[in-house]
Design a protein around this motif. Structure first.
Motif, PDB file in Angstrom:
ATOM      1  N   ALA A   1       1.646   4.212  -7.106  1.00  0.00           N
ATOM      2  CA  ALA A   1       2.193   2.909  -6.730  1.00  0.00           C
ATOM      3  C   ALA A   1       1.772   2.576  -5.309  1.00  0.00           C
ATOM      4  O   ALA A   1       1.699   3.466  -4.452  1.00  0.00           O
ATOM      5  CB  ALA A   1       3.714   2.920  -6.842  1.00  0.00           C
ATOM      6  N   GLY A   2       1.500   1.302  -5.052  1.00  0.00           N
ATOM      7  CA  GLY A   2       1.030   0.851  -3.753  1.00  0.00           C
ATOM      8  C   GLY A   2       2.113   0.857  -2.707  1.00  0.00           C
ATOM      9  O   GLY A   2       3.244   1.201  -3.024  1.00  0.00           O
ATOM     10  N   PRO A   3       1.729   0.520  -1.491  1.00  0.00           N
ATOM     11  CA  PRO A   3       0.516  -0.164  -1.071  1.00  0.00           C
ATOM     12  C   PRO A   3      -0.762   0.680  -0.911  1.00  0.00           C
ATOM     13  O   PRO A   3      -1.836   0.086  -0.799  1.00  0.00           O
ATOM     14  CB  PRO A   3       0.895  -0.783   0.278  1.00  0.00           C
ATOM     15  N   PRO A   4      -0.740   2.010  -0.871  1.00  0.00           N
ATOM     16  CA  PRO A   4      -2.024   2.702  -0.715  1.00  0.00           C
ATOM     17  C   PRO A   4      -2.970   2.392  -1.873  1.00  0.00           C
ATOM     18  O   PRO A   4      -2.528   2.216  -3.017  1.00  0.00           O
ATOM     19  CB  PRO A   4      -1.643   4.184  -0.731  1.00  0.00           C
ATOM     20  N   THR A   5      -4.249   2.340  -1.576  1.00  0.00           N
ATOM     21  CA  THR A   5      -5.256   2.116  -2.623  1.00  0.00           C
ATOM     22  C   THR A   5      -6.219   3.294  -2.742  1.00  0.00           C
ATOM     23  O   THR A   5      -7.003   3.355  -3.676  1.00  0.00           O
ATOM     24  CB  THR A   5      -6.078   0.845  -2.329  1.00  0.00           C
TER      25      THR A   5
END
Ligand code: FES
Length: 139
Positions: free
Chosen positions: A114-118
């Motif tokens: 799950a984000g925000p990391p990409t």
């Protein structure tokens, strides 16, 4: 130039090229072995990693790592979130890594859930020698 001379020239060139590639690979192999010996850091015993099937958190200086045995090798993840460098927390029940800063979630392989990391977590190179797990100090 005769055909025989041309063929001889091409064969000699192929030999020299092949030797060059082999030499380069040998130098690369030797330097990587030396680099490992100079910069390896013992972070855990293999027995501990295997016994804690859910995974273990270890700290070496400023670096916090998540280690787990995947059945064939030790996987080591840098626990700095790839979004903003916050240190992740591991929840053994859900087997996920949570970021306290903005709610990023990663699985035990370092993939973003799950984000925000990409970007997935950074995997650290590991080696096992006898019963010790080593990581390469990349600092
Ligand atoms: S620093 Fe981890 S989600 Fe932003």
């Amino acid at each position: 130039m005769t055909r025989r001379q041309l063929l001889s020239l091409l064969l000699n060139g192929a030999w020299v090229g092949g030797l060059g590639v082999l030499s380069w690979q040998l130098v690369d192999w030797i330097t990587s072995r030396i680099r490992w010996q100079l910069r390896k850091v013992r972070v855990a015993s293999l027995r501990d990693v295997i016994q804690h099937e859910a995974g273990v958190i270890v700290q070496n200086g400023q670096r916090v790592m998540f280690l787990r045995w995947d059945g064939r090798m030790v996987l080591a993840l840098d626990l700095r979130c790839t979004h903003g460098n916050c240190t992740l927390r591991y929840d053994a029940a859900s087997r996920q890594l949570f970021c306290p800063c903005h709610g990023g979630v990663f699985d035990r392989d370092g993939n973003v859930v799950a984000g925000p990391p990409t970007t997935p977590l950074h995997r650290l190179p590991t080696r096992v020698e006898v019963d010790a797990v080593y990581v390469l100090d990349e600092s």
